[in-house]
Design an enzyme around this catalytic site. Structure first.
Site, PDB file in Angstrom:
ATOM      1  N   ARG A 192       0.832  -1.207   0.000  1.00  0.00           N
ATOM      2  CA  ARG A 192       0.000   0.000   0.000  1.00  0.00           C
ATOM      3  C   ARG A 192       0.866   1.256   0.000  1.00  0.00           C
ATOM      4  O   ARG A 192       0.515   2.264   0.609  1.00  0.00           O
ATOM      5  CB  ARG A 192      -0.928   0.005   1.220  1.00  0.00           C
ATOM      6  CG  ARG A 192      -0.220  -0.133   2.562  1.00  0.00           C
ATOM      7  CD  ARG A 192      -1.174   0.054   3.708  1.00  0.00           C
ATOM      8  NE  ARG A 192      -0.507  -0.025   5.000  1.00  0.00           N
ATOM      9  CZ  ARG A 192      -0.986   0.490   6.119  1.00  0.00           C
ATOM     10  NH1 ARG A 192      -2.132   1.149   6.091  1.00  0.00           N
ATOM     11  NH2 ARG A 192      -0.341   0.362   7.248  1.00  0.00           N
ATOM     12  N   LYS A 250       2.371   6.483   1.651  1.00  0.00           N
ATOM     13  CA  LYS A 250       1.834   5.304   2.331  1.00  0.00           C
ATOM     14  C   LYS A 250       0.308   5.409   2.344  1.00  0.00           C
ATOM     15  O   LYS A 250      -0.242   6.391   2.824  1.00  0.00           O
ATOM     16  CB  LYS A 250       2.377   5.241   3.759  1.00  0.00           C
ATOM     17  CG  LYS A 250       2.031   3.983   4.525  1.00  0.00           C
ATOM     18  CD  LYS A 250       2.777   3.972   5.855  1.00  0.00           C
ATOM     19  CE  LYS A 250       2.452   2.739   6.671  1.00  0.00           C
ATOM     20  NZ  LYS A 250       3.199   2.719   7.951  1.00  0.00           N
ATOM     21  N   ASP A 273      -6.475  -3.675   0.176  1.00  0.00           N
ATOM     22  CA  ASP A 273      -7.042  -2.558  -0.592  1.00  0.00           C
ATOM     23  C   ASP A 273      -6.021  -1.474  -0.912  1.00  0.00           C
ATOM     24  O   ASP A 273      -6.301  -0.542  -1.665  1.00  0.00           O
ATOM     25  CB  ASP A 273      -8.247  -1.964   0.139  1.00  0.00           C
ATOM     26  CG  ASP A 273      -7.904  -1.362   1.502  1.00  0.00           C
ATOM     27  OD1 ASP A 273      -6.701  -1.227   1.817  1.00  0.00           O
ATOM     28  OD2 ASP A 273      -8.836  -1.051   2.267  1.00  0.00           O
ATOM     29  N   GLY A 274      -4.831  -1.580  -0.331  1.00  0.00           N
ATOM     30  CA  GLY A 274      -3.789  -0.608  -0.644  1.00  0.00           C
ATOM     31  C   GLY A 274      -3.958   0.740   0.007  1.00  0.00           C
ATOM     32  O   GLY A 274      -3.167   1.656  -0.226  1.00  0.00           O
ATOM     33  N   ARG A 302       6.080   9.739   3.825  1.00  0.00           N
ATOM     34  CA  ARG A 302       7.188   9.331   4.702  1.00  0.00           C
ATOM     35  C   ARG A 302       8.516   9.714   4.067  1.00  0.00           C
ATOM     36  O   ARG A 302       8.709   9.582   2.852  1.00  0.00           O
ATOM     37  CB  ARG A 302       7.133   7.823   4.940  1.00  0.00           C
ATOM     38  CG  ARG A 302       8.311   7.277   5.746  1.00  0.00           C
ATOM     39  CD  ARG A 302       8.387   5.761   5.611  1.00  0.00           C
ATOM     40  NE  ARG A 302       7.500   5.090   6.538  1.00  0.00           N
ATOM     41  CZ  ARG A 302       7.175   3.796   6.441  1.00  0.00           C
ATOM     42  NH1 ARG A 302       7.648   3.068   5.444  1.00  0.00           N
ATOM     43  NH2 ARG A 302       6.377   3.240   7.329  1.00  0.00           N
ATOM     44  N   ARG A 356      15.806  -2.931   3.637  1.00  0.00           N
ATOM     45  CA  ARG A 356      15.516  -3.660   4.866  1.00  0.00           C
ATOM     46  C   ARG A 356      16.318  -4.963   4.901  1.00  0.00           C
ATOM     47  O   ARG A 356      16.817  -5.439   3.875  1.00  0.00           O
ATOM     48  CB  ARG A 356      14.026  -4.005   4.935  1.00  0.00           C
ATOM     49  CG  ARG A 356      13.083  -2.878   4.530  1.00  0.00           C
ATOM     50  CD  ARG A 356      11.758  -3.424   4.021  1.00  0.00           C
ATOM     51  NE  ARG A 356      10.925  -2.386   3.420  1.00  0.00           N
ATOM     52  CZ  ARG A 356       9.955  -1.733   4.059  1.00  0.00           C
ATOM     53  NH1 ARG A 356       9.676  -2.034   5.300  1.00  0.00           N
ATOM     54  NH2 ARG A 356       9.255  -0.812   3.444  1.00  0.00           N
ATOM     55  N   ASP A 380      11.286  -7.462   7.945  1.00  0.00           N
ATOM     56  CA  ASP A 380      10.994  -6.436   6.940  1.00  0.00           C
ATOM     57  C   ASP A 380      10.849  -5.062   7.570  1.00  0.00           C
ATOM     58  O   ASP A 380      10.717  -4.064   6.847  1.00  0.00           O
ATOM     59  CB  ASP A 380       9.730  -6.787   6.146  1.00  0.00           C
ATOM     60  CG  ASP A 380       8.541  -7.081   7.038  1.00  0.00           C
ATOM     61  OD1 ASP A 380       8.592  -8.072   7.779  1.00  0.00           O
ATOM     62  OD2 ASP A 380       7.554  -6.318   6.997  1.00  0.00           O
ATOM     63  N   ASN A 381      10.893  -4.988   8.904  1.00  0.00           N
ATOM     64  CA  ASN A 381      10.830  -3.706   9.611  1.00  0.00           C
ATOM     65  C   ASN A 381      12.143  -3.359  10.288  1.00  0.00           C
ATOM     66  O   ASN A 381      12.173  -2.567  11.228  1.00  0.00           O
ATOM     67  CB  ASN A 381       9.700  -3.714  10.643  1.00  0.00           C
ATOM     68  CG  ASN A 381       8.335  -3.717  10.000  1.00  0.00           C
ATOM     69  OD1 ASN A 381       8.159  -3.211   8.902  1.00  0.00           O
ATOM     70  ND2 ASN A 381       7.360  -4.302  10.677  1.00  0.00           N
ATOM     71  N   ASP A 411       8.216   1.945  10.481  1.00  0.00           N
ATOM     72  CA  ASP A 411       6.912   1.303  10.621  1.00  0.00           C
ATOM     73  C   ASP A 411       6.342   1.460  12.030  1.00  0.00           C
ATOM     74  O   ASP A 411       6.617   0.652  12.917  1.00  0.00           O
ATOM     75  CB  ASP A 411       6.957  -0.174  10.235  1.00  0.00           C
ATOM     76  CG  ASP A 411       5.552  -0.719   9.982  1.00  0.00           C
ATOM     77  OD1 ASP A 411       4.570  -0.100  10.411  1.00  0.00           O
ATOM     78  OD2 ASP A 411       5.431  -1.773   9.342  1.00  0.00           O
TER      79      ASP A 411
END
Length: 500
Positions: free
Chosen positions: A106, A126, A138-139, A189, A196, A265-266, A275
């Site tokens: 998203r 974002k 839904d993104g 952002r 990552r 991934d964070n 995040d």
């Protein structure tokens, strides 16, 4: 490089009022296209600017956007800025211990803004619509989580902790469907990059060593160019990421921050916090504190964060094995030794940080370790507020709270005073060190929730902006702001939620 389209058609700047003032580059698109998909954000119905970070905009060379109403279309994704080639990144990650192939479901990166100082920062939207990595999502993003990220990321920046930052929040005029129907929003952002640990895991999982090598050298050039001539670039990068992550986690522990979703991934290669989903600050000191609604086993509890960081770094090391040594057995032995450095770095930096919180300049002997341990044990038993306790210790006289009259605390306090006497500093010097390390103001959970509720349901941003103002100067006493130090009523059931 022509964009590979996905979603809405390419948009242009119809007016041109801001053309030529962006300084975009797209170095990430030099990587093999397995790492991204070019696509434009999906336009929204009725964008309205909710928040704009003028000081950050000035810092990165986008200050002119604050005086132009047309800028809302950039922040909403309705218009792609000149020079941008928007894309969603592919990556993987261990989520609560389970491996998944992931990606920006998203979000899209518009490009890399070159700041007046010559730094390169990602500009990402974002909540900008679905991508090939959305996994039936839904993104989109809801207003409250985007406001939370804006607030907490700016609070972390003011605390002196490496973090992504927030440039703007725009309401979309469209509903988002989660557990309930919520107003939609897009957050802009700003990050040193969005590389990552999970990006390297993705490359390794694809099994193409040359793609992995290309990612390695790009990460080095982007963040640590001094490592380009290293004898073993992969090992050098691993060592550097271990170093910056050890510092980052120590800083989290210093202020009582709980990330809540420390998936691989964070974890960034740059060492920035990223995040701000189910994150919060701890009130009562308890290593087992968890605020995330999805962390049912307490994997990412406050006290587990240092160990989880090491676990994540080991996943990075595994991904880099083919580049560390052609011989897998030798590579594994090298990695074991290198990962062991994290525990040493973290422990030494954590001890120094805790000593600074107590006004102690440097460690003398093992009794300092015991002094720290005994205090934390007492804080757990007494269930005292983590942030306020250290600020109160720095006062000339402790507050007349019954909690400080216990024999266990009095015994510890006497030992602490004796330890301060040994370093021969004035009390004012000790207090200055403590107050530079211990914030007076953190983003108290009840204040955050009130601010978000008022903004989302009542369209009243005053509580949000007042809280943001206080948090922008967290180490200095602010007259009339005592209520912002109040931890509120203890709520053991308090939970924060992932925005998806």
């Amino acid at each position: 490089m022509p964009p590979k389209k996905f979603g809405s058609v390419a948009l242009t700047d119809p007016v041109g009022t801001l053309a030529g003032q962006w300084r975009f580059d797209n170095s990430y698109l030099q990587l093999p296209d397995v790492f991204y998909t070019c696509l434009n954000p999906v336009a929204v119905r009725e964008p309205k600017l909710v928040l704009f970070n003028q000081s950050l905009a000035d810092e990165i060379g986008l200050g002119f956007l604050g005086s132009d109403a047309a800028a809302v279309d950039y922040f909403a994704g309705n218009v792609v800025p000149p020079g941008a080639v928007a894309f969603a990144q592919a990556y993987a990650g261990h989520q609560f211990g389970g491996f998944n192939m992931l990606g920006d479901g998203r979000a899209v990166v518009l490009g890399e803004q070159i700041t007046p100082e010559g730094k390169r920062v990602d500009i990402q939207l974002k909540g900008s619509g679905p991508t090939p990595y959305s996994r039936r999502g839904d993104g989109r993003a809801a207003m409250a989580p985007m406001l939370r990220e804006y607030l907490i990321s700016e609070a972390m920046h003011a605390l002196g902790i490496p973090t992504t930052r927030s440039l703007a929040v725009v309401s979309t005029g469209e509903p988002v469907f989660r557990q309930t129907t919520q107003p939609g929003a897009v957050l802009t952002r700003v990050a040193a990059s969005h590389l990552r640990v999970g990006t390297f895991q993705y490359a390794a999982a694809k099994g193409d060593v040359e793609n992995l090598r290309a990612l390695l050298m790009y990460a080095i050039r982007r963040h640590y160019p001094e490592l380009e001539g290293a004898d073993n670039p992969a090992l050098a990068l691993l060592q550097r990421v271990i170093d910056v992550q050890a510092t980052l986690i120590v800083n989290w522990m210093r202020v009582g921050f709980i990330h809540g979703v420390m998936n691989t991934d964070n974890m960034t290669i740059s060492g920035e916090t990223i995040d701000y989903g189910p994150c919060a600050f701890m009130n009562r000191y308890d290593r087992e504190t968890v605020f995330s609604s999805i962390d049912h086993q307490g994997r990412y509890a406050f006290g587990n964060q240092p160990g989880i960081a090491q676990w994540n770094l080991l996943r990075l090391a595994e991904a880099l094995l083919p580049l560390i040594d052609d011989n897998e057995d030798r590579a594994i032995e090298t990695v074991k030794e290198t990962i062991g450095q994290y525990a040493e770095l973290y422990t030494s930096r954590f001890e120094q940080m805790m000593l600074n919180k107590l006004g102690i300049e440097r460690k003398l002997d093992e009794t300092d370790e015991q002094l720290i341990s005994d205090l934390l044990d007492w804080m757990t038993e007494a269930q005292v507020d983590y942030t306020n306790t250290f600020r109160e210790l720095a006062q000339a006289e402790l507050l007349l709270s019954p909690v400080y009259s216990s024999p266990k605390f009095k015994d510890w306090h006497a030992k602490w005073k004796a330890r301060l006497d040994r370093q021969g500093e004035s009390l004012s010097a000790v207090r200055d060190r403590m107050n530079r390390t211990n914030p007076a103001y953190i983003a108290r959970n009840h204040l955050v929730e009130h601010a978000l509720t008022q903004a989302e349901r009542e369209m009243d941003l005053e509580p949000f902006n007042q809280l943001l103002s206080v948090l922008s100067n967290p180490y200095e006493h602010q007259d009339g702001k005592a209520s912002y130090m109040d931890p509120g009523e203890h709520n053991p059931g308090y939970m924060t939620f992932c925005g998806t």
